[in-house]
Design an enzyme around this catalytic site. Structure first.
Site, mmCIF file in Angstrom:
data_model
loop_
_atom_site.group_PDB
_atom_site.id
_atom_site.type_symbol
_atom_site.label_atom_id
_atom_site.label_comp_id
_atom_site.label_asym_id
_atom_site.label_seq_id
_atom_site.Cartn_x
_atom_site.Cartn_y
_atom_site.Cartn_z
ATOM 1 C CG HIS A 195 -2.003 -0.959 1.236
ATOM 2 N ND1 HIS A 195 -1.835 -2.227 1.755
ATOM 3 C CD2 HIS A 195 -3.282 -0.890 0.781
ATOM 4 C CE1 HIS A 195 -2.975 -2.893 1.618
ATOM 5 N NE2 HIS A 195 -3.862 -2.114 1.046
ATOM 6 C CG ASP A 264 -4.423 -5.417 -3.714
ATOM 7 O OD1 ASP A 264 -5.496 -4.868 -3.428
ATOM 8 O OD2 ASP A 264 -3.624 -5.842 -2.857
#
Length: 490
Positions: A195, A264
């Site tokens: 992330h 993702d």
């Protein structure tokens, strides 16, 4: 209304190919009732799916109205959500069943109980009109310093992870909900969080944890999600999401997966900072992804990704056959999962607490009237946190308790330690940490408190720590099970 919402001379394509390209996108959006006009136009042109987050959830009735509204716009729209259980979930306000995180389920190691927990989550989704869940986590927790997988994994042993994956997938499938094993080919061997930055798994090929993904494929999982992780043993230049070697050669040919491969979220820094979301969408689809997720609420980012895909098709950079293949897989998926069940059977609402209690394997501690100090990191910005803390759960079983919950590093830890000790007075002291090895402020406060109060009871709410009562996660039922142990008679 922006010009990019309409096909231009440069991006005009045959209608069926334009629709196929839209099938390859999953979009996030803002709102709990009205559907944004931009999203309506995307859906009209064939958008493959939407992903819901906490921002889209007010209560169960509202969520069902929203999913019905979305499906009325296009019946074959896939409505999905991240629904792992434990402390990670977006449906707290909608009455989601309380289940422990995957690690606690692995500690219990009862696949039937795992299936009961997965069934509860899937049954609840069905009542809300959500028919796809980006779960379970297939990663193996390999690195002690891994900052993102941890108790989201079923454990550290690939065979254990595989059996619980299979149980979860079968239970979810039985409810008519699409499951998604993630993050291929594994995020548990990294020391960074994709992330926030590029994550690398340096292990040789033979040490990678492909076994759970093989088990998921054997169990008939309809979706896999790729990891934004670089695997030098497979492709030293690109993260898995953008690697033809990993998505094509390894996943499609060697592992023989023919379901939907979804990326993702493209706004994660490991993609966005190095490539940009739009280029990431184009490269991922060319590499073998079938859908790419643009989870941010700003639909302008989704439009940029869509336009990049259309431009690449027009210019021949992205093959028409590749996009039609991807759209075909998505179409087969939605034919199976887009329509929610008319009737939903009841689920075992007590399975989660039963599992959490079985995971906490220590004798009763018996510290009634304790002062509970709960130290835990600030919530991850990309993972929902339902507001759970140990003190709240202790108070539910012992109203005489007091305590302090500390979410994130305090400005003056030393001063806070003094304040805690003054407030605790002569009461028994309980000091809980969550992955203190990753957060020096937690370890420092814990050590000082225990040194000042040698009889303090230690609790670990993340990965297990020697000498502590371990919950193996911070889901509400995990914390309740620990609270019961703390309150029980010796």
């Amino acid at each position: 209304m922006t010009p990019t919402e309409y096909p231009s001379a440069r991006t005009a394509l045959p209608v069926d190919l334009d629709e196929a390209a839209h099938r390859c996108l999953v979009a996030g959006f803002e709102g709990t009732t009205a559907v944004p006009d931009t999203l309506k136009r995307l859906i009209d042109r064939g958008l493959g799916g939407v992903i819901l987050f906490t921002r889209n959830v007010r209560d169960a009735e509202q969520v069902r109205r929203l999913t019905d509204t979305l499906r009325a716009l296009r019946p074959d729209l896939l409505v999905a959500i991240d629904n792992e259980g434990g402390g990670i979930g977006h449906l707290v306000a909608a009455g989601a069943p309380e289940v422990p995180g995957s690690y606690a389920l692995g500690v219990v190691d009862d696949p039937h109980l795992t299936a009961r927990c997965a069934d509860a989550l899937a049954g609840h989704l069905a009542t809300l009109g959500i028919t796809a869940s980006y779960a379970p986590v297939a990663d193996v927790q390999r690195e002690a310093g891994n900052p993102i997988v941890r108790t989201r994994a079923f454990g550290t042993d690939p065979e254990l992870v595989s059996r619980h994956l299979s149980a979860w997938i079968a239970a979810t499938e039985a409810r008519g909900i699409a499951s998604c094993a993630k993050h291929f080919p594994g995020h548990g061997g990294t020391l960074t969080d994709s992330h926030h930055e590029v994550a690398v798994d340096p292990r040789p090929y033979e040490e990678l944890d492909l076994g759970p993904f093989r088990a998921a494929i054997a169990a008939g999982v309809p979706m896999l999600m790729s990891a934004h992780v670089v695997f030098p043993a497979l492709d030293a230049n690109r993260p898995a999401t953008l690697s033809r070697r990993i998505l094509g050669d390894l996943l499609r040919h060697e592992l023989d997966f023919d379901g939907v491969l979804v990326s993702d979220a493209l706004e994660m820094k490991s993609i966005a900072d190095l490539y940009g979301e739009a280029a990431g969408a184009r490269i991922a689809l060319a590499a073998g992804a079938d859908q790419v997720i643009v989870a941010v609420a700003d639909l302008g980012v989704t439009l940029e990704c869509r336009d990049a895909v259309l431009e690449a098709l027009r210019d021949g950079v992205l093959g028409e056959e590749r996009v039609r293949e991807a759209a075909g897989r998505v179409q087969r998926l939605v034919e199976r999962y887009a329509t929610p069940a008319d009737e939903v059977a009841v689920w075992d609402d007590g399975a989660g607490l039963a599992a959490a209690r079985r995971a906490v394997r220590v004798p009763p501690v018996g510290v009634r009237g304790a002062h509970v100090v709960d130290l835990f990191p600030a919530p991850h910005p990309a993972l929902n946190w339902g507001g759970e803390d140990l003190l709240t759960e202790v108070l539910a079983v012992d109203p005489t308790a007091t305590g302090t919950a500390v979410a994130g590093e305090p400005a003056d830890p030393a001063a806070l330690v003094e304040a805690i000790l003054a407030k605790a007075g002569g009461a028994p002291l309980v000091v809980a940490t969550c992955d203190a090895g990753l957060y020096p402020w937690q370890a420092g406060m814990r050590d000082e408190l225990v040194a000042r109060r040698p009889g303090a009871v230690r609790v670990a709410t993340g990965l297990p720590e020697k000498g502590a009562v371990c919950s193996y996660g911070r889901g509400k039922v995990n914390l309740r099970a620990v609270a019961e142990v703390l309150n029980a008679s010796r």
